[in-house]
Design an enzyme around this catalytic site. Structure first.
Site, short mmCIF file in Angstrom:
data_model
loop_
_atom_site.label_atom_id
_atom_site.label_comp_id
_atom_site.label_asym_id
_atom_site.label_seq_id
_atom_site.Cartn_x
_atom_site.Cartn_y
_atom_site.Cartn_z
N ASP A 92 -2.49 -11.74 12.44
CA ASP A 92 -1.84 -11.58 11.14
C ASP A 92 -1.47 -12.96 10.60
O ASP A 92 -0.60 -13.64 11.15
CB ASP A 92 -0.59 -10.71 11.29
CG ASP A 92 0.02 -10.36 9.94
OD1 ASP A 92 0.49 -11.28 9.23
OD2 ASP A 92 0.04 -9.17 9.59
N ASP A 138 2.31 -13.45 9.65
CA ASP A 138 3.18 -13.59 10.81
C ASP A 138 3.03 -14.96 11.45
O ASP A 138 4.01 -15.59 11.84
CB ASP A 138 2.87 -12.50 11.84
CG ASP A 138 3.40 -11.14 11.45
OD1 ASP A 138 4.26 -11.08 10.54
OD2 ASP A 138 2.96 -10.13 12.02
N ARG A 152 0.84 -1.19 0.00
CA ARG A 152 0.00 0.00 0.00
C ARG A 152 0.88 1.24 0.00
O ARG A 152 1.72 1.42 0.88
CB ARG A 152 -0.91 0.00 1.23
CG ARG A 152 -1.97 1.10 1.21
CD ARG A 152 -2.91 0.96 2.39
NE ARG A 152 -3.62 -0.30 2.35
CZ ARG A 152 -4.71 -0.53 1.61
NH1 ARG A 152 -5.19 0.43 0.84
NH2 ARG A 152 -5.30 -1.71 1.63
N THR A 172 -0.75 7.66 -1.21
CA THR A 172 -2.06 7.55 -1.85
C THR A 172 -2.96 6.51 -1.18
O THR A 172 -4.17 6.50 -1.37
CB THR A 172 -1.91 7.14 -3.33
OG1 THR A 172 -1.36 5.82 -3.41
CG2 THR A 172 -0.98 8.10 -4.06
#
Length: 209
Positions: free
Chosen positions: A200, A203, A104, A108
């Site tokens: 996650d 992870d 990402r 933006t």
């Protein structure tokens, strides 16, 4: 609106519960993702076309059903999607595997493709996109769009855990892409983590923080 398939098989639900447990080790977590993906592959491929083939058993000749040549490609979204590949391959061993990586942009906030390696004949294949978590849907939607931009028309999306926000995003952005999911959770928290979720996935798969 895209088709949405939620798996209610007892074995899948049992393994998802184990996957959620914070005390599940990295080794066990990997094994569970493998097993759940393998079980999901059975339904994800239910609509593959068949054709007749003449074969000879030890007893007699017969007409049998075989896959009609519709080839499959698996495309995990890096990195967590890698954990689902081997389970799928155990059911679809002739599938080819591509990879797509996104990050990402901090300015933006839009997904940017940083890696994409696909089989040469990808446009002739039914593509199954893999990502354990469907949270906001931003990365998944972008990955699917990147594949469409390369001329791929037959796409399915498979995840383990989803949030309503991610499902809605995919259904709005890609109404032609069926979504297959093992569990639909309550919501996203303020940090875009799925609640109750499992943390996650990357992870927990790779033992990182």
């Amino acid at each position: 609106m895209a088709q949405f398939f939620l798996f209610d098989h007892p074995l899948i639900q049992h393994k998802i519960s184990m996957l959620r447990d914070k005390n599940t080790s990295t080794k066990e977590f990997r094994e569970l993702v493998h097993e759940i993906s393998m079980l999901m592959a059975y339904e994800v491929t239910r609509d593959l076309p068949l054709t007749d083939k003449e074969i000879e058993t030890p007893v007699a000749k017969t007409t049998a059903k075989v896959l009609a040549g519709k080839k499959v490609a698996l495309v995990p979204i890096l990195r967590a999607g890698l954990g689902m590949v081997d389970g799928m391959l155990s059911i679809i061993p002739n599938a080819k595997v591509g990879h797509i990586g996104l990050y990402r942009d901090p300015n933006t906030l839009k997904p940017v493709e940083y890696y994409c390696k696909l089989p040469e004949d990808i446009t002739d294949r039914e593509v199954i996109v893999l990502d354990p978590m469907l949270a906001t849907g931003g990365s998944s939607s972008a990955a699917i769009q990147f594949l469409k931009d390369r001329g791929i028309k037959s796409i399915k999306f498979v995840c383990l855990i989803s949030a309503p926000e991610g499902i809605e995003r995919l259904q709005n952005d890609h109404p032609d892409v069926p979504v297959f999911c093992a569990a639909k959770d309550e919501r996203l928290n303020d940090h875009a983590y799925i609640i109750p979720g499992l943390g996650d996935a990357g992870d927990r798969l790779f033992g990182t923080n």
